[in-house]
Scaffold this active site. Structure first.
Site, PDB file in Angstrom:
ATOM      1  N   GLY A   1      41.431  40.951  46.692  1.00 39.42           N
ATOM      2  CA  GLY A   1      42.198  40.089  45.801  1.00 39.42           C
ATOM      3  C   GLY A   1      41.289  39.170  45.014  1.00 39.42           C
ATOM      4  N   HIS A   2      40.205  39.758  44.474  1.00 39.59           N
ATOM      5  CA  HIS A   2      39.264  38.984  43.672  1.00 39.59           C
ATOM      6  C   HIS A   2      38.470  39.934  42.782  1.00 39.59           C
ATOM      7  CE1 HIS A   2      36.843  40.062  47.272  1.00 39.59           C
ATOM      8  NE2 HIS A   2      35.886  40.236  46.369  1.00 39.59           N
ATOM      9  N   GLY A   3      37.691  39.346  41.893  1.00 33.97           N
ATOM     10  CA  GLY A   3      36.779  40.091  41.042  1.00 33.97           C
ATOM     11  C   GLY A   3      35.413  39.437  41.090  1.00 33.97           C
TER      12      GLY A   3
END
Length: 149
Positions: free
Chosen positions: A63-65
């Site tokens: 749930g991130h980049g």
């Protein structure tokens, strides 16, 4: 075998930069072995390795980049789905074999879902942990992708 063309053009933000890697495997009556060398099998020098395990049923991870970090995700045990998103397109990769890895390029949002019982996700990373490289909010990621276009 992974080749350096995977990292060519990484600056162009696209889920098409995310590729399944089929690592060499050697099997005999004693079992199987899969070697992974940074810069050869993984398209970068490996600076950090971590793993995710004991994920409760129905939970999601990632749930991130990342701005610059490159990763290879591997299902060492069990299976899970990796959703990749470049801000305009999305794609899902199902990982369920320890000789397959998913190369995740920079500037790609990733989420990991549907962990099977006993699943272990190993991440090979191109850099040491650096909180400033993360996008923690999808809106911030989308804004950065829009600025890069």
């Amino acid at each position: 075998m992974v080749r350096s063309e995977l990292v060519t053009g990484v600056s162009a933000i696209s889920i098409n930069n995310c590729k399944l890697l089929d690592f060499s495997r050697f099997s005999d009556a004693r079992g199987a072995l899969t070697p992974i060398e940074g810069g050869t099998d993984a398209p970068f020098d490996i600076k950090r390795i971590y793993y995710i395990y004991d994920v409760p049923n129905g939970a999601s991870r990632a749930g991130h980049g990342h701005r610059e970090l490159q990763q290879v995700l591997i299902a060492i045990n069990g299976s899970f789905d990796v959703h990749v998103d470049d801000g305009s397109e999305r794609k899902v990769f199902h990982l369920d074999r320890p000789h397959l890895g998913l190369y995740v390029a920079p500037m790609i949002w990733r989420e990991i879902h549907l962990f099977s019982l006993g699943a272990v996700c190993v991440s090979l990373a191109s850099a040491h942990y650096d909180e400033s490289d993360y996008f923690r909010r999808y809106e911030d990621f989308q804004n950065a992708v829009g600025e890069s276009s």
